[in-house]
Structure formats: structure tokens, C-alpha cells
Design an enzyme around this catalytic site. Structure first.
Site, PDB file in Angstrom:
ATOM      1  N   SER A  23     -13.153   1.021 -30.888  1.00 18.91           N
ATOM      2  CA  SER A  23     -11.983   0.169 -30.654  1.00 18.91           C
ATOM      3  C   SER A  23     -11.701  -0.659 -31.902  1.00 18.91           C
ATOM      4  CB  SER A  23     -12.226  -0.721 -29.427  1.00 18.91           C
ATOM      5  OG  SER A  23     -11.022  -1.325 -29.013  1.00 18.91           O
ATOM      6  N   ASN A  24     -10.968  -1.757 -31.780  1.00 21.36           N
ATOM      7  CA  ASN A  24     -10.656  -2.597 -32.932  1.00 21.36           C
ATOM      8  C   ASN A  24     -10.527  -4.053 -32.488  1.00 21.36           C
ATOM      9  OD1 ASN A  24      -7.750  -3.131 -32.215  1.00 21.36           O
ATOM     10  ND2 ASN A  24      -7.716  -0.903 -32.325  1.00 21.36           N
ATOM     11  N   ARG A  25     -10.250  -4.946 -33.426  1.00 25.57           N
ATOM     12  CA  ARG A  25     -10.301  -6.386 -33.158  1.00 25.57           C
ATOM     13  C   ARG A  25      -9.016  -6.974 -32.586  1.00 25.57           C
ATOM     14  NH1 ARG A  25     -14.935  -8.409 -35.338  1.00 25.57           N
ATOM     15  NH2 ARG A  25     -15.813  -7.252 -37.089  1.00 25.57           N
ATOM     16  N   ALA A  90      -2.519  -2.135 -31.146  1.00 23.29           N
ATOM     17  CA  ALA A  90      -3.333  -1.606 -32.250  1.00 23.29           C
ATOM     18  C   ALA A  90      -3.987  -0.327 -31.734  1.00 23.29           C
ATOM     19  CB  ALA A  90      -4.382  -2.621 -32.667  1.00 23.29           C
TER      20      ALA A  90
END
Ligand code: CTP
Length: 215
Positions: A23-25, A90
Site C-alpha cells: 500500500s502507500n502513505r 493514491a
């Protein structure tokens, strides 16, 4: 003002095995404010498609998804009815080639995980864009930011690109403040560093001006 507003927000989560993911922030805070303000301004009914996040707006049609492929299906189900689409999610660019149904056991000192590209949801929406439909994307750039932004604007057939210059002073992801540029085919406007609610307000002001111009 609009018949249907479609917003995608948050990160996507790409499962590897039953307990692990990529995943991402992204916190989903900007997308949350975009939806919240669309409701507050009475701009029209909002469908809010979101990856895993704790920021869930009220008064919207909420569609919760995990992966990029699920997000793509949810966006495609509504896109044809939407006159404004804001792609603030995102999206993970890659996912694991394989989903391992059993939890992966640790093995050697190094292991290799093969990734495959996810669909570019915004690019697909751009290809199917209807006359009069407004398409807004986001970008995060660390170098050649304006050249890259202009390329994305054209490739994805966007009316507006919200450009984050990601740097040590402006992490953008996960921060409560952000400094962005509003990039249109006819010019670029720099906004001061401000809270994400302020960024969302500026984005709606810009969309209103684009909608007004389109008649
Ligand atoms: N996006 C998407 N589907 C993807 C990847 C991105 O819809 N698989 C959307 C994002 O929601 C965002 C915009 O496209 O609105 C970002 O464009 P992208 O070309 O991915 O730019 P970056 O994320 O900045 O990454 P890169 O420069 O590596 O392409």
C-alpha cells in the site's frame, strides 16, 4: 449544479497473502475534504469511492474498496453518469502477480516478490471522457514537476491536475498541510502551503470556474 460528482480517495491495498499487503502513505484526508465540501456547497450528489481510510464523509454514496481492480470497477460503474470526476486516490501502481492463499512462511535471507502493473484508472476514464465531463487528477512529483504534470494532463485528457511537489518540506502524503499547483491546459497557479481543507476549497473553486466556462 452537477448531476453526479464522483470522487476516488485514499490508498489502495494490494493483498499478498491473508495477512500481508502492499500500500502507500495516503491518508485520504484531501478526498474527505473534497467530498465534505461538495456536500456543504450543495454542488450535487456525491459518490465517494475509497480505499481503506479512517476519513469517511457523511451525506455521500459511500463505496468502500481495497484493491486498484476493485476501485476501477466501482469507478466504471458510476463514471458514465458523472459530470465531474475527481481522482484523488493514491492507486498502487503495482500488485503482487500472485495471491498466496496460505500465509507465506519465512525462508531464505532474500526472497523475490513479482509485481504486475495495475490498470491506470484515470487514463481509462480519460479515454472514455464524454463532452462536457470534467476530469480532475492528482500527481506527486519530485523532479521536472511541470513537464511531467503537463505530460500527464495531456495523456489522461484532464481538465485540471492538482500537482504535489513532494519534498522534505512538503511530504504531502500523510501530512495535514500541503502545497500544490493547479495545472490546467491553459496555465499553472501556485497555491500557498495550507491545510488540506483549504486545498479542497481551491480545487472546487477551480472546478466551478471550469464548469462555468464550459457553459
Ligand atoms: N491513477 C490511477 N490509476 C493508477 C495510477 C494512478 O487512476 N493505476 C491516478 C491517480 O489517482 C492520480 C493520477 O492518476 O489522479 C496520478 O497519475 P500517475 O501517472 O500515476 O502519477 P504519479 O502517481 O505521480 O506517478 P508516476 O509519475 O510514477 O506515473
Amino acid at each position: 449544479m452537477f448531476k453526479r460528482i464522483l470522487i476516488a480517495s485514499g490508498p489502495t491495498l494490494e493483498s499478498i497473502d491473508p495477512v500481508r499487503f502492499l500500500s502507500n502513505r495516503s491518508s485520504g484526508l484531501t478526498g474527505f475534504h473534497l467530498a465534505d465540501q461538495a456536500r456543504e456547497r450543495g454542488l450535487g450528489p456525491v459518490t465517494f469511492v475509497t480505499g481503506p481510510t479512517s476519513f469517511l464523509p457523511q451525506g455521500v454514496d459511500l463505496v468502500q474498496v481495497e484493491s486498484a481492480q476493485e476501485m476501477r470497477a466501482a469507478m466504471n460503474a458510476v463514471a458514465a453518469q458523472a459530470d465531474v470526476i475527481v481522482m484523488a486516490a493514491a492507486v498502487s501502481d503495482y500488485r503482487s502477480l500472485k495471491y498466496y492463499p496460505e500465509k507465506l512462511k519465512k525462508s531464505g535471507e532474500r526472497i523475490v516478490l513479482e509485481l504486475v502493473k495495475n490498470p491506470d484508472i484515470l487514463l481509462e476514464l480519460g479515454r472514455r471522457k464524454r463532452p462536457g465531463q470534467l476530469l480532475v487528477g492528482f500527481a506527486a512529483e519530485t523532479e521536472d514537476i511541470f513537464a511531467n504534470a503537463q505530460r500527464k494532463l495531456e495523456a489522461k485528457r484532464l481538465d485540471l491536475l492538482v500537482l504535489n511537489e513532494v519534498s522534505a518540506d512538503n511530504p504531502a502524503f500523510g501530512d495535514v498541510q500541503n502545497q500544490v499547483y493547479l495545472v490546467r491546459p491553459d496555465g499553472v497557479r501556485r497555491l500557498e502551503r495550507m491545510g488540506k481543507a483549504g486545498v479542497a476549497a481551491a480545487v472546487w473553486d477551480e472546478i466551478a470556474s471550469l464548469a462555468g466556462r464550459a457553459g
